[in-house]
Design a protein around this motif. Sequence first.
Motif, PDB file in Angstrom:
ATOM      1  N   ILE A   2       0.760  -0.941   0.115  1.00  0.00           N
ATOM      2  CA  ILE A   2      -0.253   0.118  -0.413  1.00  0.00           C
ATOM      3  C   ILE A   2       0.855   1.099  -0.150  1.00  0.00           C
ATOM      4  O   ILE A   2       2.271   1.301   0.737  1.00  0.00           O
ATOM      5  CB  ILE A   2      -1.062  -0.022   1.493  1.00  0.00           C
ATOM      6  N   LYS A   3       0.743   2.626  -1.028  1.00  0.00           N
ATOM      7  CA  LYS A   3       1.390   3.304  -0.979  1.00  0.00           C
ATOM      8  C   LYS A   3       1.235   4.323   0.239  1.00  0.00           C
ATOM      9  O   LYS A   3       2.896   4.281   0.936  1.00  0.00           O
ATOM     10  CB  LYS A   3       0.281   4.365  -2.165  1.00  0.00           C
ATOM     11  N   GLU A   4       0.251   4.292   0.838  1.00  0.00           N
ATOM     12  CA  GLU A   4       0.409   4.730   2.854  1.00  0.00           C
ATOM     13  C   GLU A   4       1.844   4.329   3.111  1.00  0.00           C
ATOM     14  O   GLU A   4       2.233   4.855   4.231  1.00  0.00           O
ATOM     15  CB  GLU A   4      -0.420   4.753   3.182  1.00  0.00           C
ATOM     16  N   GLN A   5       1.946   2.999   2.820  1.00  0.00           N
ATOM     17  CA  GLN A   5       3.354   2.638   3.727  1.00  0.00           C
ATOM     18  C   GLN A   5       4.677   2.701   3.532  1.00  0.00           C
ATOM     19  O   GLN A   5       5.367   2.256   4.547  1.00  0.00           O
ATOM     20  CB  GLN A   5       2.539   0.648   4.214  1.00  0.00           C
TER      21      GLN A   5
END
Length: 347
Positions: A2-5
């Motif tokens: 996930i990009k946010e990670q």
Amino acid sequence: MIKEQIAPIKIIAAPIEDRYARGWHYFGLPAEITNQPKPIVGFGTRLVAYRGDDGEVYVLDGYCPHMGAELSRGCVEGNSIRCPFHDWRWGADGFCDDIPYAKRIPPKARIKSWSVLEVNGQLFIWHDPEDSQPSDDITIPNLEVCDADEWSEWVVRRTNISTNCRELIDNVSDKAHFGSIHHSAAAEFTNVFEGHIATQIMRGINDERSEFDASAEMISVATYYGPAVMYVDMKQTIQGQHVESIWMNAHMPIDTDSFELFFGVKIKKIAGMSEAEGKAFLEAYVDASQRAFDEDVAIWENKTRVDNPVLCDGDGPINMLRQWYQQFYVNKADVPTKWQSRREIKV
């Protein structure tokens, strides 16, 4: 993932070591050095260059160790230079050979005499933090075109650039910037590393924004001989005229945060042009080349140093280039043996 990670990248830039590269460095054309001493600003200090009565060019440390006067303000006597402050005279070998008011010259009265190389109608000095002498296998080669009548004389221009010289060296492997900065996207691009030599072989296609003719090919073979002197065998088209040229891209580090760039051009004379026409064409060609190079300068002076660049598969081997370049900043005994074998990378 996930990009946010994905954590944001933090640029790393280690402090720059107060050390200058081992190798030959350009400092001028032979005609620029006369019996009038000339200062050279480099390697975090000043040097002085002059031509002795024997016609040879000599370079010494630029400050008199007696009381600190700048020797470039003195005068040449024979093959020596006399300090303007107290008249101490320093020989071409660096030893003090006369003090008018002293009965005895102090045995330790010696300054550094720098090794000088004259080749291709240009002058170079050898720098090494270990004070070693240059070896024959690490030199600037003689280019046959520099002795040929069908080629012009050198036109050399100088620019002071406020950044560390590694930013300049990165260009050897920076394939992607040719399209975005110089408007000649690389259709073919290869780097070769072997010993003290790094070569870039490139074929580019100009777009309509280029200083040179749109849709025309630009073919170049650019070779660094050590850390600070590059010659480029260049073929391109301007004003409908095919031009063969040799570019020199050399630098002298002023300090760790700035360097003087020497940009030289020599072109093969165009058949059918008069001497006046040829000179005007040469100046126009150099102007266009300089404008193209100035695009790099504007980037260098407004960017930050990045030791951990995020690279993609379309970039050149920038990290490998930096490893090659680092060999000039370590003691000679510590140079990795891997650079003695040829390494070729085609992007």
